[in-house]
Write an enzyme that holds these catalytic residues in place. Structure first.
Site, mmCIF file in Angstrom:
data_model
loop_
_atom_site.group_PDB
_atom_site.id
_atom_site.type_symbol
_atom_site.label_atom_id
_atom_site.label_comp_id
_atom_site.label_asym_id
_atom_site.label_seq_id
_atom_site.Cartn_x
_atom_site.Cartn_y
_atom_site.Cartn_z
ATOM 1 N N HIS A 1 -67.901 -37.249 -36.409
ATOM 2 C CA HIS A 1 -68.454 -36.161 -37.211
ATOM 3 C C HIS A 1 -69.975 -36.239 -37.165
ATOM 4 C CE1 HIS A 1 -64.791 -34.716 -39.616
ATOM 5 N NE2 HIS A 1 -64.328 -35.560 -38.711
ATOM 6 N N CYS B 1 -62.810 -33.262 -43.063
ATOM 7 C CA CYS B 1 -61.616 -33.609 -43.828
ATOM 8 C C CYS B 1 -61.740 -33.136 -45.274
ATOM 9 C CB CYS B 1 -61.412 -35.124 -43.795
ATOM 10 S SG CYS B 1 -60.020 -35.678 -44.797
ATOM 11 N N ASN C 1 -67.210 -31.560 -37.374
ATOM 12 C CA ASN C 1 -66.971 -32.462 -36.252
ATOM 13 C C ASN C 1 -68.087 -32.351 -35.212
ATOM 14 O OD1 ASN C 1 -63.965 -33.517 -36.438
ATOM 15 N ND2 ASN C 1 -63.945 -31.401 -37.116
ATOM 16 N N ARG D 1 -56.814 -27.386 -35.640
ATOM 17 C CA ARG D 1 -56.272 -28.116 -36.785
ATOM 18 C C ARG D 1 -57.395 -28.643 -37.675
ATOM 19 N NH1 ARG D 1 -56.327 -32.759 -39.868
ATOM 20 N NH2 ARG D 1 -56.708 -33.977 -37.970
ATOM 21 N N ASP D 2 -58.102 -29.652 -37.224
ATOM 22 C CA ASP D 2 -59.142 -30.264 -38.059
ATOM 23 C C ASP D 2 -60.260 -29.274 -38.351
ATOM 24 O OD1 ASP D 2 -60.260 -32.312 -39.507
ATOM 25 O OD2 ASP D 2 -61.206 -33.281 -37.795
ATOM 26 N N HIS E 1 -63.313 -40.124 -32.436
ATOM 27 C CA HIS E 1 -63.337 -38.879 -33.211
ATOM 28 C C HIS E 1 -64.555 -38.970 -34.108
ATOM 29 C CE1 HIS E 1 -61.350 -35.543 -35.565
ATOM 30 N NE2 HIS E 1 -62.163 -36.037 -36.486
#
Length: 307
Positions: free
Chosen positions: A207, A238, A247, A12-13, A205
């Site tokens: 990055h 994002c 990420n 997804r991300d 989460h």
């Protein structure tokens, strides 16, 4: 052995802002390799507007196929509101996630509504999902710094994380959306969060925009966090947050854990195969900071890359 729980967010991300469309079959191929590597939790897709994020337009097709093929896999789906939750439930979702940004401007850029309205909708969505028997994750995005408003006040992070907890989120994910955090900030904010939330429900989460992703993960580990998001090959970022580079790479996190006596259940060789597959699909080189070394350490062997 102390254990890390890793959710790989690459489907997804990692894929959401890729310029080349990735087919449903190739997404299944990526998940297949992640599962073979030992990954047991993934962020699979999102039920957002296909106009806003075209790469996720196949969510209703992908999720049932994942559930049918890997029934024990924790496959979460991001939902922006009750309508998204309804679509996810119809597709057989067992776990959903909401994303609440910690600043007014980021919410308006990301979902075209202010913070107060976004908070209300996130709470409603979590409460409805809980009533349906679904597992829930709640992201608090730009938890350290907003690309539009600057540093995020710690008091606001605590307030919003507390509201997500009160709404029934099983897991509250503190997201360094643009990779702006430094280890001391991670340590301090987690110490404050531990005073108001159960530690076992907190996740990070991260990055790697400024090269501090792994250092921030270590600060999280020292603070007692054992739940982390990561993305194989460092895929992601994002699309609505300027400067949000890839990420934290799953292989970097697993290598650090392995060398530090922490179990993950995830095999580095298998992650290299997943990276090789994603490279073939996207037609560009991928990998975290350790990937080149890992390949050399395995005699220069690279993974099969046919898509």
């Amino acid at each position: 052995m102390d254990t890390l729980h890793i959710t790989d967010v690459s489907p997804r991300d990692g894929l959401q802002n890729q310029s080349a469309m990735v087919s449903t079959q190739d997404k299944l191929g990526l998940v297949e390799r992640l599962v073979a590597a030992g990954v047991r939790s993934i962020e699979a897709t999102s039920f957002v507007s296909p106009r806003a994020v075209p790469q996720m337009a196949d969510a209703g097709e992908l999720l049932p196929r994942l559930a049918a093929r890997w029934p024990q896999l924790r496959a979460s789906a991001l939902v922006p509101n009750l309508k998204g939750l309804e679509r996810a439930q119809a597709a057989g979702a067992r776990e959903i996630a909401v994303v609440l940004s910690a600043t007014e401007t980021m919410n308006r850029k990301n979902i075209n509504m202010g913070l107060s309205e976004a908070l209300d909708i996130s709470e409603q969505t979590l409460e409805r999902a809980r009533s349906l028997g679904l597992r829930t994750r709640a992201y608090v995005a730009v938890a350290f710094e907003c690309p539009f408003e600057g540093p995020t006040p710690q008091a606001e992070l605590l307030r919003l994380a507390g509201r997500m907890h009160e709404a029934g989120a099983d897991e509250i994910v503190i997201a360094d959306t643009t990779g702006a955090a430094a280890p001391a900030q991670v340590r301090d904010r987690l110490a404050a969060l531990r005073d108001v939330l159960p530690l076992h429900q907190l996740a990070l989460h991260l990055h790697d925009t400024r090269g501090l992703g792994l250092a921030n993960a270590w600060a999280g580990l020292e603070a007692g966090v054992r739940r982390f998001d990561a993305s194989v090959g460092g895929l992601g970022g994002c699309p609505f947050a300027p400067g949000a580079a890839g990420n934290l790479a799953t292989e970097d996190l697993v290598l650090m854990a392995e060398r530090s006596g922490l179990a993950t259940g995830v095999a580095l060789d298998g992650l290299l195969e997943a990276i090789g597959f994603a490279e073939a699909v996207l037609d560009r080189p991928l990998g975290g900071r350790s990937s080149a070394w890992l390949r050399r350490a395995r005699g220069g062997r690279t993974a099969p890359v046919s898509a």
